[in-house]
Motif scaffolding. Structure first.
Motif, short mmCIF file in Angstrom:
data_model
loop_
_atom_site.label_atom_id
_atom_site.label_comp_id
_atom_site.label_asym_id
_atom_site.label_seq_id
_atom_site.Cartn_x
_atom_site.Cartn_y
_atom_site.Cartn_z
N ASN A 189 0.82 -1.21 0.00
CA ASN A 189 0.00 0.00 0.00
C ASN A 189 0.86 1.26 0.00
O ASN A 189 0.44 2.31 -0.50
CB ASN A 189 -0.93 0.01 1.22
N SER A 190 2.07 1.14 0.56
CA SER A 190 2.94 2.31 0.66
C SER A 190 3.73 2.58 -0.63
O SER A 190 3.75 3.71 -1.12
CB SER A 190 3.92 2.11 1.82
N ILE A 191 4.35 1.54 -1.20
CA ILE A 191 5.23 1.76 -2.35
C ILE A 191 4.74 1.05 -3.62
O ILE A 191 5.35 1.19 -4.68
CB ILE A 191 6.68 1.33 -2.04
N GLY A 192 3.67 0.27 -3.52
CA GLY A 192 3.16 -0.44 -4.69
C GLY A 192 3.74 -1.84 -4.79
O GLY A 192 4.85 -2.12 -4.30
N ILE A 193 3.01 -2.74 -5.44
CA ILE A 193 3.44 -4.12 -5.51
C ILE A 193 4.67 -4.30 -6.39
O ILE A 193 5.52 -5.16 -6.13
CB ILE A 193 2.28 -5.02 -6.00
N GLY A 194 4.80 -3.46 -7.42
CA GLY A 194 5.97 -3.57 -8.29
C GLY A 194 7.27 -3.30 -7.55
O GLY A 194 8.24 -4.06 -7.66
N TRP A 195 7.31 -2.21 -6.80
CA TRP A 195 8.52 -1.87 -6.05
C TRP A 195 8.74 -2.81 -4.86
O TRP A 195 9.89 -3.04 -4.45
CB TRP A 195 8.47 -0.42 -5.58
N THR A 196 7.65 -3.36 -4.34
CA THR A 196 7.80 -4.34 -3.25
C THR A 196 8.55 -5.57 -3.75
O THR A 196 9.47 -6.07 -3.10
CB THR A 196 6.42 -4.76 -2.70
N SER A 197 8.15 -6.08 -4.92
CA SER A 197 8.83 -7.25 -5.48
C SER A 197 10.27 -6.92 -5.87
O SER A 197 11.17 -7.75 -5.73
CB SER A 197 8.07 -7.78 -6.70
N THR A 198 10.49 -5.71 -6.36
CA THR A 198 11.86 -5.29 -6.70
C THR A 198 12.73 -5.28 -5.45
O THR A 198 13.89 -5.73 -5.49
CB THR A 198 11.84 -3.90 -7.34
N LEU A 199 12.17 -4.81 -4.35
CA LEU A 199 12.90 -4.79 -3.08
C LEU A 199 13.22 -6.21 -2.62
O LEU A 199 14.35 -6.50 -2.19
CB LEU A 199 12.08 -4.07 -2.01
N ILE A 200 12.25 -7.12 -2.74
CA ILE A 200 12.47 -8.51 -2.32
C ILE A 200 13.54 -9.17 -3.19
O ILE A 200 14.43 -9.86 -2.70
CB ILE A 200 11.15 -9.30 -2.38
#
Length: 230
Positions: A189-200
């Protein structure tokens, strides 16, 4: 006893990476229902059916990564004059089993990092449903194979107490996985699912030198520990 196992250098490194891999994987997987409902307006039945590629990926990894791991293990055993007998424990102190396992596992982890990024960006831009589902299959395929191989490696390093080693791994990865799942939705919700997966994916790659340390120095550490115990 479990914390004693985890405090050993080689075992601790394997548990640490397995924990990070497991946590990132389930953080994204736990967000699948909310993403499908929000982006594709699916009901509960349709969301449940979208988990089929996840199950299929886990199942098929035994016939691809599993076969490659077994083949590479037999190749290394033959090079070191060790006979592999079905249903019989093999003494692995003279064999660099770390390299036999990680030569297949490390490429799988890097591929999983790439696919993870691709999965969530296809979900982020709401492309045709086939895109995220195909990516979900390959994430499950690669991560399941890599995780099972890391667990096998840890048991190889503790042939005298495999249950204890596996329990220690389950303790740490499940606790961390629960925290990762709890943090997944707020992070998305904070950074979006795309950036979440990039972070992971970045975290997986950033932590991979832990396994490279096991690859290069794990066998020597295991031999030193065995000599000290004797």
């Amino acid at each position: 006893m479990k914390t004693t196992v985890a405090s050993q250098k080689e075992t601790g490194a394997i548990i640490a990476f397995t924990t990070v891999l497991f946590g990132g994987y389930f953080a994204v997987l736990s967000s699948l229902p909310s993403q499908l409902q929000h982006k594709y307006h699916f009901n509960a039945l349709q969301v449940g059916l979208c988990y089929i590629p996840y199950g299929a990926g886990s199942l098929t990894s035994r016939w691809t990564l599993g076969k490659l791991i077994d083949w590479n293990f037999r190749r290394h055993a033959k090079n070191h004059g060790i006979e592999i007998v079905h249903n019989r424990q093999v003494q692995l102190i003279s064999m660099p089993v770390e390299r036999a396992r990680l030569q297949i596992t490390l490429p799988a982890i890097y591929c999983a990092s790439i696919v993870m990024v691709g999965y969530d960006w296809t979900m982020n831009y709401k492309v045709d449903l086939a895109g995220p589902l195909v990516m979900l299959f390959f994430i499950s395929h690669l991560v399941s194979g890599a995780t099972s191989t890391l667990i096998t490696l840890m048991i190889d390093c503790h042939v005298d107490g495999p249950a204890t080693a596996n329990s220690a791994n389950n303790l740490f990865r499940c606790c961390f996985g629960a925290g990762a799942v709890a943090a997944a939705v707020p992070l998305i919700n904070s950074i979006g699912i795309g950036w979440t997966s990039t972070l992971i994916g970045f975290v997986w790659v950033a932590f991979s030198p832990v396994l490279w340390g096991v690859y290069f120095w794990g066998h020597e550490y295991r031999k030193t520990k065995e000599a000290r115990q004797q």
